[in-house]
Design an enzyme around this catalytic site. Structure first.
Site, mmCIF file in Angstrom:
data_model
loop_
_atom_site.group_PDB
_atom_site.id
_atom_site.type_symbol
_atom_site.label_atom_id
_atom_site.label_comp_id
_atom_site.label_asym_id
_atom_site.label_seq_id
_atom_site.Cartn_x
_atom_site.Cartn_y
_atom_site.Cartn_z
ATOM 1 N N CYS A 1 0.821 -1.214 0.000
ATOM 2 C CA CYS A 1 0.000 0.000 0.000
ATOM 3 C C CYS A 1 0.851 1.258 0.000
ATOM 4 O O CYS A 1 0.518 2.255 -0.647
ATOM 5 C CB CYS A 1 -0.934 -0.002 1.203
ATOM 6 S SG CYS A 1 -0.079 0.104 2.793
ATOM 7 N N HIS B 1 -1.925 0.823 7.326
ATOM 8 C CA HIS B 1 -2.264 0.918 5.911
ATOM 9 C C HIS B 1 -2.099 2.351 5.424
ATOM 10 O O HIS B 1 -2.543 3.299 6.077
ATOM 11 C CB HIS B 1 -3.709 0.456 5.706
ATOM 12 C CG HIS B 1 -4.140 0.379 4.282
ATOM 13 N ND1 HIS B 1 -3.502 -0.417 3.347
ATOM 14 C CD2 HIS B 1 -5.138 1.001 3.602
ATOM 15 C CE1 HIS B 1 -4.114 -0.286 2.173
ATOM 16 N NE2 HIS B 1 -5.101 0.570 2.311
ATOM 17 N N ASN C 1 -7.942 4.721 -2.029
ATOM 18 C CA ASN C 1 -7.414 3.477 -1.508
ATOM 19 C C ASN C 1 -6.795 2.674 -2.648
ATOM 20 O O ASN C 1 -6.905 3.046 -3.817
ATOM 21 C CB ASN C 1 -8.521 2.680 -0.813
ATOM 22 C CG ASN C 1 -7.990 1.700 0.207
ATOM 23 O OD1 ASN C 1 -6.777 1.514 0.346
ATOM 24 N ND2 ASN C 1 -8.888 1.041 0.910
#
Length: 467
Positions: free
Chosen positions: A92, A386, A408
Site C-alpha cells: 500500500c 495501511h 485506496n
C-alpha cells in the site's frame, strides 16, 4: 447417593484438583467458582449469545443511528484519478506514494496522464531489503544468535511493508517506468509464497555469513560472498517479479488514454527526470501523531529498511491540529498526500466509511472500551497499518474539517468507487502519518523537522511498516 450429591462431589473433586495443580497467580478452583458466580446471564444475554453464534459481530454491533445516507460532498477536493489495486500484497505504501507522484505529474502537465509500475520499484525494494538483512547479519555477527537485534533480522528477513521514505529513496536511485513497460506478475499480486522462499534462502545465507565472521574471514571476502548471495536473490526476484528494463520506448497518453506524439526511448532515470524532474528526497517532511511522546520533536527509526541504501525513516511528532492544518493547505493547492492509518478500526467496509460511531461494541459485549490513543498504541492495540492517498477535505464555515477522503488501493469496486470517507473524529483517533511538500509547511515547523533526531527502536508498536 443421589444425582445432586454426585454432581456436588464431582465439583469438589475438580476444585481440589485445580487447586493442587495451580501455582500462585494461576486460575484456581475458587477463582473459577467466583468467576462463574459473577455471571448473570439474563434473557437478553442469552438472546445475544444465540445471535452472535450465528452472525458476524460487526453486523450485530452496527450503530443504526449512524447508518444513514452518506454525505459525499467535499468543499476542497483534488482531481480524481484511476484507482489502483494492490491485490494480495502489502505494498500500500508504494501504491500511495506513486499515486502522489503521478498526481503531481498530471497537475504539472494538465493534459497528460501516466501510471507508474509498482513492480519495477518493488523489485529493487526487495533487493535492498535483502541487502539490509545480510549486512545487518554481518554487523551483528559477533552477538549471540538469541540477541534481540540478531533476532530482529532473522525473524523478518524480508517483507512487503514500507513508508513514503522508501518510494522517495527508490525512485531517486533507480528511476521510474510506466506500468505498461513492467506490469504486475502473479508474485507481485500474491507475494506470500515468493516472500517465504526468499526469506528461507536469506536465513540460510545469514548463517553462513555469521560463520565466516566467527572464523575470522577477511572483510573483503565477506563482502564478496554477500555480493554472490545477492546475485542469487536477484535471480529469484527476476523469475518471480520480472527483470527491470534498462531501456524502453514509450508515448505519453492524454486524459482519454490516447497516445500523444511519437514514442521516445527512455532509461528509468531519464523517464524519472521527465515525469518528476527533481529528487523527491528533500522536497517533503513526514509528520506523525504519537501522543505518547513529546510533540515538536524529531525522531528517527533505527534499522529502517533504508539504513544502508538510503535514509532511515525520520519524522516530526505533531498534534493533530497542526497535522490537519498542513493537510488542508496542501489540498487547497490541489496536492494529494501520502497518509497512513489504523484502517481496520471502526470501518464500515460496505459503505467505505470510517467513523468512531459506526459500531457499538460496548453495548453488544456489556462492557466498555475506554483506552485513549496513547494507551492503544502503547499496548499494541492500535498503530499504523495501511497507507492511502489523502485527496479531499470538507470544511465547515469556520474552516474546520468535518470529514476527509482518501484514494485506496483495494480496487475501484471497493467502498466509494475505490475511495474511503473518514469522519474527522475518526481521523484524529486513527490517523498516524502524513507526508507533505515543504512548500505548505510553516517556517517554524520546518526548523523543528531539521533538529537532531532522537533514535527510536523498530520494535515500537507505532513503527510497523504500512501494508
Amino acid at each position: 447417593m443421589n444425582r445432586k450429591k454426585i454432581l456436588f462431589a464431582a465439583a469438589l473433586a475438580v476444585a481440589a484438583t485445580a487447586s493442587a495443580q495451580t501455582k500462585d497467580g494461576g486460575i484456581s478452583g475458587q477463582m473459577i467458582s467466583d468467576i462463574q458466580k459473577a455471571q448473570k446471564m439474563t434473557a437478553s444475554d442469552k438472546a445475544l449469545a444465540n445471535a452472535i453464534a450465528a452472525n458476524a459481530i460487526d453486523a450485530l454491533a452496527k450503530n443504526r443511528a449512524n447508518a444513514g445516507e452518506l454525505d459525499t460532498h467535499f468543499s476542497v477536493e483534488t482531481p480524481s484519478q484511476s484507482i489502483t489495486d494492490q491485490k494480495s500484497s502489502g505494498r500500500c505504501w508504494m501504491f500511495s506514494g506513486l499515486n502522489v507522484l503521478r498526481a503531481n505529474f498530471a497537475q504539472r502537465t494538465d493534459s497528460l496522464r501516466v501510471t507508474f509500475s509498482q513492480s519495477y520499484l518493488f523489485f529493487y525494494d526487495q533487493l535492498e531489503k535483502a541487502n539490509l538483512f545480510l549486512q545487518g547479519v554481518i554487523d551483528t555477527a559477533k552477538k549471540p544468535i538469541d540477541d534481540e537485534r540478531v533476532q530482529f533480522f532473522f525473524k523478518n528477513p524480508i517483507n512487503d511493508g514500507g513508508t513514503f521514505c522508501g518510494v522517495a529513496d527508490l525512485a531517486d536511485k533507480y528511476g521510474l517506468v510506466p506500468k505498461e513497460v513492467m506490469p504486475e506478475s502473479y508474485s507481485t499480486d500474491n507475494t506470500t509464497r515468493m516472500a517465504r522462499l526468499v526469506s528461507s534462502k536469506l536465513r540460510e545465507q545469514g548463517l553462513l555469513l555469521r560463520k565466516m565472521v566467527a572464523d575470522g574471514k577477511k572483510a573483503a571476502d565477506i563482502k564478496a560472498e554477500k555480493t554472490r548471495m545477492l546475485s542469487t536473490i536477484y535471480h529469484m526476484l527476476a523469475i518471480t517479479i520480472g527483470e527491470p528494463p534498462a531501456q524502453f520506448s514509450y508515448a505519453f497518453k492524454d486524459k482519454d488514454g490516447k497516445a500523444v506524439g511519437e514514442a521516445k526511448t527512455y532509461t528509468p532515470k531519464s523517464f524519472f527526470q521527465e515525469v518528476v524532474g527533481s529528487p523527491v528526497n528533500g522536497s517533503f517532511i513526514m509528520v506523525m501523531n504519537d501522543p505518547r511522546r513529546p510533540y515538536y520533536k524529531t525522531y528517527e527509526v533505527e534499522y529502517d529498511r533504508h539504513t544502508y541504501d538510503g535514509h532511515n525513516w525520520k519524522y516530526l511528532n505533531l498534534p493533530m491540529d497542526d497535522i490537519e492544518s498542513l493537510a488542508i493547505a496542501s489540498l487547497k493547492d490541489g496536492r494529494k498526500m501520502y497518509s497512513s492509518y489504523d484502517v481496520g478500526k471502526c470501518l464500515d467496509r460496505q459503505r467505505g466509511y470510517a467513523d468512531t460511531e459506526n459500531f457499538d461494541y460496548a453495548s453488544l459485549m456489556g462492557t466498555t472500551f475506554g483506552m485513549d490513543k496513547a494507551e492503544r498504541i502503547s499496548t499494541f492495540d492500535s498503530g499504523s497499518t495501511h497507507a492511502m492517498t489523502l485527496t479531499a477535505v470538507d470544511l465547515d464555515k469556520n474552516g474546520k474539517a468535518t470529514k476527509w477522503k482518501v484514494e485506496n488501493s483495494w480496487g475501484a469496486d471497493w467502498g466509494q468507487q475505490g475511495c474511503l470517507i473518514m469522519s474527522d473524529r475518526w481521523m484524529r483517533e486513527y490517523m498516524f502519518r502524513l507526508v507533505v511538500n515543504k512548500k505548505y509547511v510553516p517556517e517554524n515547523i520546518l526548523k523543528m523537522s531539521e533538529q537532531k533526531p532522537l533514535m527510536v527502536m523498530p520494535e515500537d508498536p507505532l513503527f510497523q511498516e504500512d501494508r
